[in-house]
Design a protein around this motif. Structure first.
Motif, PDB file in Angstrom:
ATOM      1  N   GLU A  52       0.798  -1.228   0.000  1.00 44.69           N
ATOM      2  CA  GLU A  52       0.000   0.000   0.000  1.00 44.69           C
ATOM      3  C   GLU A  52       0.828   1.274   0.000  1.00 44.69           C
ATOM      4  N   CYS A  68      -4.079   3.662  -3.405  1.00 41.11           N
ATOM      5  CA  CYS A  68      -4.070   2.254  -3.000  1.00 41.11           C
ATOM      6  C   CYS A  68      -4.550   2.169  -1.556  1.00 41.11           C
ATOM      7  N   ASN A  70      -5.876  -0.298   0.146  1.00 41.15           N
ATOM      8  CA  ASN A  70      -5.490  -1.549   0.802  1.00 41.15           C
ATOM      9  C   ASN A  70      -4.802  -2.439  -0.222  1.00 41.15           C
ATOM     10  N   SER A  71      -4.304  -3.554   0.201  1.00 41.17           N
ATOM     11  CA  SER A  71      -3.485  -4.379  -0.690  1.00 41.17           C
ATOM     12  C   SER A  71      -4.296  -5.045  -1.795  1.00 41.17           C
TER      13      SER A  71
END
Lengths: 112, 111
Positions: A52, A68, A70-71
């Motif tokens: 992230e 981004c 979260n992943s």
């Protein structure tokens, strides 16, 4: 279906519009990428996120703004684009280390 | 990443074997060779990866000579659906945080 989903598949926008491209991966990968592919040109790396955090920005104009949260999710916010920004925008993900990158099917963007 | 050189385009007919060669004279000790396939308006798809000698999977074979300065992707008995652009990439997959693509080889398969 590759495990990396991009929406929308096609987008037409005017030069004064604001739009966002979305990428979602369900592979448990920790790194995500935005690539641009113009007609008859190689893929150009735009942005890299790892866990992230943005780790690379290849001198991309500020009219492209990545996010981004979260992943699993990656966005590309677009504003005041130019016709030459029309291209296929590809999202990819990869494990933090390991072999093989997985690409989405891309968003075909046309700026009018 | 090591620079690679591939033919710009190749033509073939259905049922033939196609060999696409990639030159990578500056390949490093830790570098692997990876091939991707891309259809129009889609993202690249991983085909095969190797370090030395020969690697084979259900899709293709990859031949790498002892000096590793080149590699050959072999597609057995191609069909029309194999028409695509094929990219050769060289790098350390365990220490590379990005992929750099070249222009690739555009393969056209005719009936």
């Amino acid at each position: 279906e590759t495990g990396v989903t991009q929406t929308p598949r096609h987008l037409v926008m005017g030069m004064t519009n604001k739009k966002s491209l979305k990428c979602e991966q369900h592979l448990g990968h920790n790194a995500m990428y935005w690539y641009k592919q113009s007609a008859k040109k190689p893929l150009e790396l735009m942005f890299v996120y790892s866990l992230e955090e943005r780790v690379e920005n290849n001198s991309v104009p500020s009219r492209f703004s990545p996010e981004c949260p979260n992943s699993s999710h990656l966005f590309l916010h677009l504003h005041t684009l130019q016709p030459e920004d029309s291209a296929l925008y590809l999202c990819a993900s990869s494990p933090s280390q390991g072999i093989g990158y997985t690409f989405g099917s891309g968003t075909r963007l046309t700026v009018v | 990443l090591a620079k690679t050189t591939q033919p710009i385009s190749m033509d073939s007919y259905e049922g033939q074997e196609v060999n696409i060669t990639c030159s990578h004279n500056n390949i490093a000790t830790n570098d692997y060779i990876t091939w991707y396939q891309q259809f129009p308006s889609q993202g690249p798809r991983f085909i095969i990866q190797g370090y030395k000698t020969k690697v084979t999977n259900e899709v293709a074979s990859l031949f790498i000579p002892a000096d590793r300065k080149s590699s050959t992707l072999s597609l057995p008995r191609v069909s029309l659906s194999d028409t695509a652009v094929y990219y050769c990439l060289v790098g350390d997959p365990y220490n590379t945080d990005k992929l750099i693509f070249g222009t690739g080889t555009r393969l056209q398969v005719f009936p």
